[in-house]
Motif scaffolding. Sequence first.
Motif, PDB file in Angstrom:
ATOM      1  N   LEU A  68       7.265  35.161  14.974  1.00 33.10           N
ATOM      2  CA  LEU A  68       7.091  34.165  13.913  1.00 33.10           C
ATOM      3  C   LEU A  68       5.885  33.190  14.543  1.00 33.10           C
ATOM      4  CD1 LEU A  68      10.622  33.047  12.768  1.00 33.10           C
ATOM      5  CD2 LEU A  68       8.941  34.646  11.746  1.00 33.10           C
ATOM      6  N   THR A  69       4.937  33.407  13.848  1.00 35.66           N
ATOM      7  CA  THR A  69       3.682  32.716  14.651  1.00 35.66           C
ATOM      8  C   THR A  69       3.517  31.068  14.061  1.00 35.66           C
ATOM      9  OG1 THR A  69       2.283  33.272  12.708  1.00 35.66           O
ATOM     10  CG2 THR A  69       2.704  34.684  14.734  1.00 35.66           C
ATOM     11  N   GLY A  70       4.285  30.637  13.117  1.00 35.80           N
ATOM     12  CA  GLY A  70       3.815  29.451  12.314  1.00 35.80           C
ATOM     13  C   GLY A  70       2.596  29.489  11.524  1.00 35.80           C
ATOM     14  N   GLN A  71       2.137  30.634  11.324  1.00 37.79           N
ATOM     15  CA  GLN A  71       0.821  30.757  10.229  1.00 37.79           C
ATOM     16  C   GLN A  71       1.172  31.561   9.167  1.00 37.79           C
ATOM     17  OE1 GLN A  71      -2.059  29.166  11.693  1.00 37.79           O
ATOM     18  NE2 GLN A  71      -0.465  28.620  13.285  1.00 37.79           N
ATOM     19  N   ARG A  72       1.208  31.054   8.033  1.00 36.38           N
ATOM     20  CA  ARG A  72       1.791  31.639   6.865  1.00 36.38           C
ATOM     21  C   ARG A  72       1.175  32.836   6.461  1.00 36.38           C
ATOM     22  NH1 ARG A  72       1.674  25.771   5.261  1.00 36.38           N
ATOM     23  NH2 ARG A  72      -0.443  26.215   4.613  1.00 36.38           N
ATOM     24  N   VAL A  73      -0.204  32.950   6.617  1.00 32.78           N
ATOM     25  CA  VAL A  73      -1.028  34.192   6.334  1.00 32.78           C
ATOM     26  C   VAL A  73      -0.286  35.493   7.316  1.00 32.78           C
ATOM     27  CG1 VAL A  73      -2.836  33.769   7.786  1.00 32.78           C
ATOM     28  CG2 VAL A  73      -2.869  35.346   5.926  1.00 32.78           C
ATOM     29  N   LEU A  74       0.046  35.151   8.526  1.00 38.28           N
ATOM     30  CA  LEU A  74       0.558  36.138   9.244  1.00 38.28           C
ATOM     31  C   LEU A  74       2.077  36.383   9.238  1.00 38.28           C
ATOM     32  CD1 LEU A  74      -1.390  34.882  12.582  1.00 38.28           C
ATOM     33  CD2 LEU A  74      -2.132  36.215  10.904  1.00 38.28           C
ATOM     34  N   ASP A  75       3.011  35.256   9.170  1.00 37.08           N
ATOM     35  CA  ASP A  75       4.050  35.432   8.779  1.00 37.08           C
ATOM     36  C   ASP A  75       4.423  36.129   7.629  1.00 37.08           C
ATOM     37  OD1 ASP A  75       4.627  34.515  11.456  1.00 37.08           O
ATOM     38  OD2 ASP A  75       5.011  32.505  10.567  1.00 37.08           O
ATOM     39  N   ALA A  76       3.970  35.947   6.398  1.00 37.67           N
ATOM     40  CA  ALA A  76       4.273  36.131   5.230  1.00 37.67           C
ATOM     41  C   ALA A  76       3.617  37.627   4.981  1.00 37.67           C
ATOM     42  CB  ALA A  76       3.786  35.307   4.200  1.00 37.67           C
ATOM     43  N   LEU A  77       2.295  37.809   4.966  1.00 36.78           N
ATOM     44  CA  LEU A  77       1.874  39.057   4.770  1.00 36.78           C
ATOM     45  C   LEU A  77       1.712  40.034   5.830  1.00 36.78           C
ATOM     46  CD1 LEU A  77      -1.079  37.475   2.392  1.00 36.78           C
ATOM     47  CD2 LEU A  77       1.162  37.903   2.038  1.00 36.78           C
ATOM     48  N   PHE A  78       1.493  39.592   7.009  1.00 37.56           N
ATOM     49  CA  PHE A  78       1.155  40.730   8.009  1.00 37.56           C
ATOM     50  C   PHE A  78       1.958  40.354   9.470  1.00 37.56           C
ATOM     51  CE2 PHE A  78      -2.862  39.741   5.544  1.00 37.56           C
ATOM     52  CZ  PHE A  78      -2.849  40.803   4.677  1.00 37.56           C
ATOM     53  N   PRO A  79       3.434  40.642   9.158  1.00 36.35           N
ATOM     54  CA  PRO A  79       4.271  40.032  10.283  1.00 36.35           C
ATOM     55  C   PRO A  79       4.010  41.214  11.416  1.00 36.35           C
ATOM     56  CG  PRO A  79       5.601  41.187   8.254  1.00 36.35           C
ATOM     57  CD  PRO A  79       4.048  41.141   8.021  1.00 36.35           C
ATOM     58  N   CYS A  80       4.437  40.608  12.655  1.00 37.35           N
ATOM     59  CA  CYS A  80       4.409  41.598  13.809  1.00 37.35           C
ATOM     60  C   CYS A  80       5.686  41.406  14.285  1.00 37.35           C
ATOM     61  CB  CYS A  80       3.254  41.018  14.886  1.00 37.35           C
ATOM     62  SG  CYS A  80       3.271  42.182  16.472  1.00 37.35           S
ATOM     63  N   VAL A  81       6.246  42.390  15.094  1.00 35.64           N
ATOM     64  CA  VAL A  81       7.385  42.206  15.714  1.00 35.64           C
ATOM     65  C   VAL A  81       7.550  42.030  17.122  1.00 35.64           C
ATOM     66  CG1 VAL A  81       8.549  44.243  14.190  1.00 35.64           C
ATOM     67  CG2 VAL A  81       7.132  44.951  16.422  1.00 35.64           C
ATOM     68  N   GLN A  82       8.468  41.375  17.516  1.00 33.99           N
ATOM     69  CA  GLN A  82       8.367  41.159  19.067  1.00 33.99           C
ATOM     70  C   GLN A  82       8.569  42.190  19.923  1.00 33.99           C
ATOM     71  OE1 GLN A  82      11.995  38.215  19.388  1.00 33.99           O
ATOM     72  NE2 GLN A  82      10.813  36.659  19.183  1.00 33.99           N
ATOM     73  N   GLY A  83       7.776  42.492  20.646  1.00 33.27           N
ATOM     74  CA  GLY A  83       7.324  43.554  21.502  1.00 33.27           C
ATOM     75  C   GLY A  83       6.333  44.551  20.899  1.00 33.27           C
ATOM     76  N   GLY A  84       5.678  44.136  19.762  1.00 35.72           N
ATOM     77  CA  GLY A  84       4.522  44.884  19.340  1.00 35.72           C
ATOM     78  C   GLY A  84       3.348  44.509  19.642  1.00 35.72           C
ATOM     79  N   THR A  85       2.392  45.271  19.258  1.00 34.67           N
ATOM     80  CA  THR A  85       1.009  44.848  19.824  1.00 34.67           C
ATOM     81  C   THR A  85       0.015  44.580  18.233  1.00 34.67           C
ATOM     82  OG1 THR A  85       0.377  47.228  19.549  1.00 34.67           O
ATOM     83  CG2 THR A  85       0.786  46.501  21.866  1.00 34.67           C
ATOM     84  N   THR A  86      -0.681  43.673  18.536  1.00 32.77           N
ATOM     85  CA  THR A  86      -1.755  43.098  17.330  1.00 32.77           C
ATOM     86  C   THR A  86      -3.022  42.839  18.040  1.00 32.77           C
ATOM     87  OG1 THR A  86       0.086  41.834  16.717  1.00 32.77           O
ATOM     88  CG2 THR A  86      -1.902  41.364  15.924  1.00 32.77           C
ATOM     89  N   ALA A  87      -4.040  43.276  17.281  1.00 34.20           N
ATOM     90  CA  ALA A  87      -5.529  43.134  17.392  1.00 34.20           C
ATOM     91  C   ALA A  87      -6.059  42.043  16.416  1.00 34.20           C
ATOM     92  CB  ALA A  87      -6.282  44.517  16.959  1.00 34.20           C
ATOM     93  N   ILE A  88      -6.801  41.120  17.254  1.00 36.92           N
ATOM     94  CA  ILE A  88      -7.492  40.083  16.356  1.00 36.92           C
ATOM     95  C   ILE A  88      -8.818  40.054  16.544  1.00 36.92           C
ATOM     96  CG2 ILE A  88      -7.148  37.668  15.761  1.00 36.92           C
ATOM     97  CD1 ILE A  88      -4.818  37.640  17.235  1.00 36.92           C
ATOM     98  N   PRO A  89      -9.725  40.834  16.022  1.00 38.24           N
ATOM     99  CA  PRO A  89     -11.205  40.782  16.168  1.00 38.24           C
ATOM    100  C   PRO A  89     -11.841  40.080  15.038  1.00 38.24           C
ATOM    101  CG  PRO A  89     -10.452  42.810  14.689  1.00 38.24           C
ATOM    102  CD  PRO A  89      -9.239  42.013  15.045  1.00 38.24           C
ATOM    103  N   GLY A  90     -12.932  39.503  15.494  1.00 41.17           N
ATOM    104  CA  GLY A  90     -13.651  38.719  14.834  1.00 41.17           C
ATOM    105  C   GLY A  90     -14.854  38.216  15.613  1.00 41.17           C
TER     106      GLY A  90
END
Length: 519
Positions: free
Chosen positions: A226-248
């Motif tokens: 849970l990140t506290g960012q609605r767009v991430l928690d609601a639409l594109f959640p990540c699991v604890q122990g997972g990996t995420t890429a944030i390019p920009g």
Amino acid sequence: MEGTRGTRLEESESLVGTVHGVSGPVVTATRMAGAAMYELVRVGHAELVGEIIRLEGDMATLQVYEETSGLQVGDPVRRTGTPLAVELGPGILGSIFDGIQRPLRDIAAATGSIYIPRGTNVPALPRHLDWDFVPSKDLRVGSHVTGGDIYGSVAENSLLRHRLMVPPRSRGTVTYIAPPGHYGVADVVLELEFQGVREPLSMIQLWPVRQVRPVAEKLPGNHPLLTGQRVLDALFPCVQGGTTAIPGAFGCGKTVISQALSKFSNSDVIVYVGCGERGNEMAEVLRDFPEGSRWPSTSGTWACTAASWPTPPRAGPRRCGRSRGAWPRCPRVFWGLDKKLAQRKHFPSVNWLISYSRSLRALEPHYERAHPELPALRDRARRILQEEEELAEIVQLVGKASLAEGDKVTLEVAKLLKDDFLQQNGYSAYDRFCPFYKTVGMLQNLVTFYELARAAVEGAGPEEQRVTWATIREGLGDILYRLSAMKFQDPLKDGEQRILANFARLQEEMVAAFRSLGD
């Protein structure tokens, strides 16, 4: 005695080569027969830290991790006989290291300079600090232990208790366990005996950076990060122990998102590895996170691959707290930042059309227990946003007035979703962090409004009595305003019960308003 002394001198000389050539950080050395790949070496009279990356006969190619200016052909290259390793143990949290785990704060105190002198060799973990050691209750002299067993703990800081484990390669019968008290990290707190050989153990574990830490069992990632960012928690959640890429691109808000995750996510430990531009942001990080917090910050480039750096406890769930060694090569979650959204001051600038999450199936059991309505709400919201993107092309060609009333509802609700749900003000007290209950409540009210509005405009009846979007906007102006203002409810001031009660009241009034509109 003279023969013994001569033998030791020969062995010492056999561990010393000479510099053959220097090309930036790459150094070639001769007289290196018997050396091993990735062996740690000390180069030159200043004893610069280096690593063997290639061997050909008695020639070795070295990667030096310090400035090589001043090195000359013929300078000594001393082999250590050990690989490049890191110190793991109490004191690592709250510390700042460079790329080869040199403690920057300790070096600054010792040298009185903001620069690191070449060849500096300072222990990574502080030796002058004492820790309040508490042995495990079920461990005593005569107990049998093996690698990964917990034999004691110390209070790392006010947030975490550091559990001490038997090193992976150690095992045997306990012959000594230190009583409760204050000990340094180098003090012997446990002694084992196996096949007649005694092994004293301290709180420090020296681990090669290129060697994977063993695990007993890989636990499934089935709890959301849970990140506290609605767009991430609601639409594109990540699991604890997972990996995420944030390019920009530059200015898209990568730094703000990474710091928001560090401040507000449901994580126990944050490890910050900064390289290049990311390393330059450490000043702001250190200012926002006081000493003694959950930050073991690392600035610089670690001399190892991502697959060989021991992972922090929360980065991958493991049985008995043993770290994971290898990260997946392809991230399961992709949060793509959009330059156009950033230019419109829409933050977080996560593009909901190109981002994805492959962790939804793994999180289904959790959502069924905690928020069974969320999967359907997520699907409907993403469908609204996708339809809005398709309708935008039609609007550019023929105008909004030519659209069907249902399509007009889609456009307006999509605007509400983008401006008042997906967008967050990271510098406001009320919206920099959105608890998950507030995220679900906001999304439920927005989707409920969409479904009621679509049902109203698509209802059967005489032409003159049909409900249009203009009718809804005029008759439910107060409802639209309150939907837009849901984000202003402060979780700290209002609390969970009051916010949920306000959302439930809004939903009841919304249903009643549409019913009266139809009548």
